[in-house]
Write a protein that holds these residues in place. Structure first.
Motif, PDB file in Angstrom:
ATOM      1  N   VAL A 135      11.414   0.574   5.372  1.00  0.00           N
ATOM      2  CA  VAL A 135      10.456   1.609   5.762  1.00  0.00           C
ATOM      3  C   VAL A 135       9.972   2.317   4.509  1.00  0.00           C
ATOM      4  O   VAL A 135      10.765   2.898   3.765  1.00  0.00           O
ATOM      5  N   LEU A 136       8.672   2.264   4.287  1.00  0.00           N
ATOM      6  CA  LEU A 136       8.080   2.932   3.132  1.00  0.00           C
ATOM      7  C   LEU A 136       7.223   4.099   3.612  1.00  0.00           C
ATOM      8  O   LEU A 136       6.326   3.931   4.437  1.00  0.00           O
ATOM      9  N   SER A 137       7.533   5.285   3.102  1.00  0.00           N
ATOM     10  CA  SER A 137       6.698   6.459   3.312  1.00  0.00           C
ATOM     11  C   SER A 137       6.981   7.423   2.170  1.00  0.00           C
ATOM     12  O   SER A 137       7.838   7.158   1.324  1.00  0.00           O
ATOM     13  N   ALA A 164      -4.448   1.436  -0.443  1.00  0.00           N
ATOM     14  CA  ALA A 164      -4.504  -0.003  -0.180  1.00  0.00           C
ATOM     15  C   ALA A 164      -4.623  -0.796  -1.474  1.00  0.00           C
ATOM     16  O   ALA A 164      -3.989  -1.852  -1.624  1.00  0.00           O
ATOM     17  N   ALA A 165      -5.421  -0.304  -2.402  1.00  0.00           N
ATOM     18  CA  ALA A 165      -5.573  -0.998  -3.682  1.00  0.00           C
ATOM     19  C   ALA A 165      -4.242  -1.075  -4.423  1.00  0.00           C
ATOM     20  O   ALA A 165      -3.880  -2.119  -4.987  1.00  0.00           O
ATOM     21  N   ASN A 166      -3.489   0.017  -4.419  1.00  0.00           N
ATOM     22  CA  ASN A 166      -2.173   0.022  -5.073  1.00  0.00           C
ATOM     23  C   ASN A 166      -1.203  -0.929  -4.374  1.00  0.00           C
ATOM     24  O   ASN A 166      -0.445  -1.654  -5.019  1.00  0.00           O
ATOM     25  N   LEU A 167      -1.234  -0.906  -3.039  1.00  0.00           N
ATOM     26  CA  LEU A 167      -0.352  -1.785  -2.273  1.00  0.00           C
ATOM     27  C   LEU A 167      -0.687  -3.256  -2.528  1.00  0.00           C
ATOM     28  O   LEU A 167       0.209  -4.080  -2.729  1.00  0.00           O
ATOM     29  N   ILE A 168      -1.962  -3.586  -2.524  1.00  0.00           N
ATOM     30  CA  ILE A 168      -2.393  -4.974  -2.744  1.00  0.00           C
ATOM     31  C   ILE A 168      -1.964  -5.461  -4.125  1.00  0.00           C
ATOM     32  O   ILE A 168      -1.443  -6.573  -4.278  1.00  0.00           O
ATOM     33  N   ALA A 169      -2.183  -4.630  -5.137  1.00  0.00           N
ATOM     34  CA  ALA A 169      -1.810  -5.025  -6.494  1.00  0.00           C
ATOM     35  C   ALA A 169      -0.309  -5.275  -6.598  1.00  0.00           C
ATOM     36  O   ALA A 169       0.135  -6.268  -7.207  1.00  0.00           O
ATOM     37  N   ALA A 170       0.471  -4.395  -6.005  1.00  0.00           N
ATOM     38  CA  ALA A 170       1.934  -4.563  -6.049  1.00  0.00           C
ATOM     39  C   ALA A 170       2.374  -5.766  -5.227  1.00  0.00           C
ATOM     40  O   ALA A 170       3.314  -6.479  -5.607  1.00  0.00           O
ATOM     41  N   ALA A 171       1.705  -6.013  -4.098  1.00  0.00           N
ATOM     42  CA  ALA A 171       2.045  -7.171  -3.267  1.00  0.00           C
ATOM     43  C   ALA A 171       1.762  -8.472  -4.001  1.00  0.00           C
ATOM     44  O   ALA A 171       2.520  -9.443  -3.892  1.00  0.00           O
ATOM     45  N   ARG A 172       0.683  -8.508  -4.757  1.00  0.00           N
ATOM     46  CA  ARG A 172       0.393  -9.689  -5.575  1.00  0.00           C
ATOM     47  C   ARG A 172       1.495  -9.913  -6.603  1.00  0.00           C
ATOM     48  O   ARG A 172       1.981 -11.040  -6.785  1.00  0.00           O
ATOM     49  N   ARG A 173       1.892  -8.844  -7.277  1.00  0.00           N
ATOM     50  CA  ARG A 173       2.936  -8.976  -8.301  1.00  0.00           C
ATOM     51  C   ARG A 173       4.252  -9.461  -7.696  1.00  0.00           C
ATOM     52  O   ARG A 173       5.004 -10.206  -8.331  1.00  0.00           O
ATOM     53  N   ALA A 174       4.522  -9.034  -6.474  1.00  0.00           N
ATOM     54  CA  ALA A 174       5.786  -9.382  -5.818  1.00  0.00           C
ATOM     55  C   ALA A 174       5.741 -10.744  -5.134  1.00  0.00           C
ATOM     56  O   ALA A 174       6.768 -11.235  -4.669  1.00  0.00           O
ATOM     57  N   GLY A 175       4.560 -11.340  -5.039  1.00  0.00           N
ATOM     58  CA  GLY A 175       4.447 -12.628  -4.363  1.00  0.00           C
ATOM     59  C   GLY A 175       4.598 -12.540  -2.853  1.00  0.00           C
ATOM     60  O   GLY A 175       5.117 -13.464  -2.219  1.00  0.00           O
ATOM     61  N   VAL A 176       4.158 -11.433  -2.263  1.00  0.00           N
ATOM     62  CA  VAL A 176       4.227 -11.258  -0.803  1.00  0.00           C
ATOM     63  C   VAL A 176       3.392 -12.341  -0.124  1.00  0.00           C
ATOM     64  O   VAL A 176       2.259 -12.616  -0.524  1.00  0.00           O
ATOM     65  N   VAL A 225       7.794   6.439  -1.422  1.00  0.00           N
ATOM     66  CA  VAL A 225       6.704   6.138  -2.341  1.00  0.00           C
ATOM     67  C   VAL A 225       5.417   6.760  -1.812  1.00  0.00           C
ATOM     68  O   VAL A 225       5.117   6.652  -0.620  1.00  0.00           O
ATOM     69  N   ASP A 226       4.671   7.388  -2.693  1.00  0.00           N
ATOM     70  CA  ASP A 226       3.329   7.855  -2.375  1.00  0.00           C
ATOM     71  C   ASP A 226       2.369   6.726  -2.737  1.00  0.00           C
ATOM     72  O   ASP A 226       2.154   6.440  -3.914  1.00  0.00           O
ATOM     73  N   LEU A 227       1.809   6.067  -1.735  1.00  0.00           N
ATOM     74  CA  LEU A 227       0.957   4.911  -1.994  1.00  0.00           C
ATOM     75  C   LEU A 227      -0.284   5.269  -2.794  1.00  0.00           C
ATOM     76  O   LEU A 227      -0.789   4.451  -3.565  1.00  0.00           O
ATOM     77  N   VAL A 228      -0.799   6.465  -2.603  1.00  0.00           N
ATOM     78  CA  VAL A 228      -1.996   6.860  -3.351  1.00  0.00           C
ATOM     79  C   VAL A 228      -1.679   6.971  -4.837  1.00  0.00           C
ATOM     80  O   VAL A 228      -2.461   6.556  -5.693  1.00  0.00           O
ATOM     81  N   ALA A 229      -0.514   7.501  -5.159  1.00  0.00           N
ATOM     82  CA  ALA A 229      -0.112   7.646  -6.553  1.00  0.00           C
ATOM     83  C   ALA A 229       0.389   6.334  -7.138  1.00  0.00           C
ATOM     84  O   ALA A 229       0.292   6.096  -8.348  1.00  0.00           O
ATOM     85  N   GLY A 230       0.935   5.446  -6.307  1.00  0.00           N
ATOM     86  CA  GLY A 230       1.481   4.184  -6.787  1.00  0.00           C
ATOM     87  C   GLY A 230       2.788   4.424  -7.519  1.00  0.00           C
ATOM     88  O   GLY A 230       3.610   5.225  -7.102  1.00  0.00           O
ATOM     89  N   GLY A 231       3.000   3.730  -8.626  1.00  0.00           N
ATOM     90  CA  GLY A 231       4.203   3.940  -9.425  1.00  0.00           C
ATOM     91  C   GLY A 231       5.223   2.835  -9.267  1.00  0.00           C
ATOM     92  O   GLY A 231       5.093   1.936  -8.435  1.00  0.00           O
ATOM     93  N   SER A 232       6.278   2.913 -10.081  1.00  0.00           N
ATOM     94  CA  SER A 232       7.279   1.860 -10.137  1.00  0.00           C
ATOM     95  C   SER A 232       8.058   1.712  -8.829  1.00  0.00           C
ATOM     96  O   SER A 232       8.572   0.644  -8.519  1.00  0.00           O
TER      97      SER A 232
END
Length: 252
Positions: free
Chosen positions: A30-32, A74-86, A40-47
């Motif tokens: 669960v991410l919030s 969404a842009a932050n989530l997509i970028a991180a999902a790409r890096r993670a190989g989702v 995690v704040d999706l708007v801020a992104g981060g490690s």
């Protein structure tokens, strides 16, 4: 066992979805902004976002806010999902985002397009408004002796549990692109829905039909947010409020 991350997993929809996925045997994160260990704040992104997505097979993106920030999140989530190989990104959107020129709807449509162009395998489901949203609306409006209701507008509310069940099915399936919309079982005027709410809660209020103006209002009047060809929900608004409020014992 599939590892699934649910953004907005503490929200009205996210909680039901998380419960259903766990009951089906999936490992769920669960991410919030405040849910440990994936706060995690999706708007801020981060490690913290990269850590949350490590080893995740599927993401169901439920996090959203009418106050703004959905596109950045969404842009932050997509970028991180790409890096993670989702392998699969599932998104819950709203019926009519491409037909009603309402600010929040435009943001939801923009997120749909970001996901479609992300390079990730994806599924998008559009649903009509939840029963809970109408209850929140009518609770606020009924604080005064007269309840104002937009003239000429109808709605097709659906049970959040039914949408959660459908999202769980989609999350466990192969990416499918844009899937058929989900609408509630009935299309009723807001005036009729407000009267149903007042009866169920035992409140005596006058209803005042109010004409509004603007392109968004015209879109709602035209029924752009409805899907009469997809009345797949089973629970009616009357059944929802009767169960929630116990048939009108509440007063005030």
């Amino acid at each position: 066992m599939t590892t699934i991350l649910v953004t907005g997993g503490t929200g009205v929809l996210g909680r039901r979805l998380t419960e259903r996925l766990r009951a089906d045997g999936h490992e769920v994160r669960v991410l919030s902004r405040h849910a440990q260990p994936y706060a995690v704040d999706l708007v801020a992104g981060g490690s913290g976002l990269d850590s949350a997505l490590a080893g995740v097979d599927t993401v169901v993106h439920c996090a959203s806010s009418p106050r703004g920030g959905d596109e950045k999140a969404a842009a932050n989530l997509i970028a991180a999902a790409r890096r993670a190989g989702v392998g699969h990104l599932v998104y819950i959107s709203i019926v009519g985002v491409d037909r009603v020129p309402f600010g929040y709807y435009r943001s939801k449509l923009a997120v749909e397009r970001l996901i479609e162009e992300s390079g990730l395998a994806w599924t998008t489901l559009r649903a009509t408004q939840f029963h809970d949203l109408l209850v929140t609306l009518f609770e606020g409006l009924s604080k005064s002796p007269v309840v104002p209701v937009p003239a000429g507008v109808s709605d097709q509310p659906i049970a959040v549990t039914e949408v959660a069940d459908r999202l769980a099915e989609l999350a466990a399936s192969a990416p499918a692109g844009r899937v058929p919309d989900m609408g509630g079982p009935e299309i009723l005027s807001l005036r009729a829905l407000a009267r149903t709410y007042l009866t169920a809660t035992g409140r005596r209020r006058a209803l005042l039909t109010v004409p509004l103006f603007g392109k968004a209002y015209a879109g709602f009047r035209a029924g752009g947010h409805l899907t009469p060809e997809r009345p797949v929900g089973k629970v009616t608004f009357a059944e929802h409020v009767a169960e929630r409020f116990g048939g009108g014992r509440r007063t005030g």
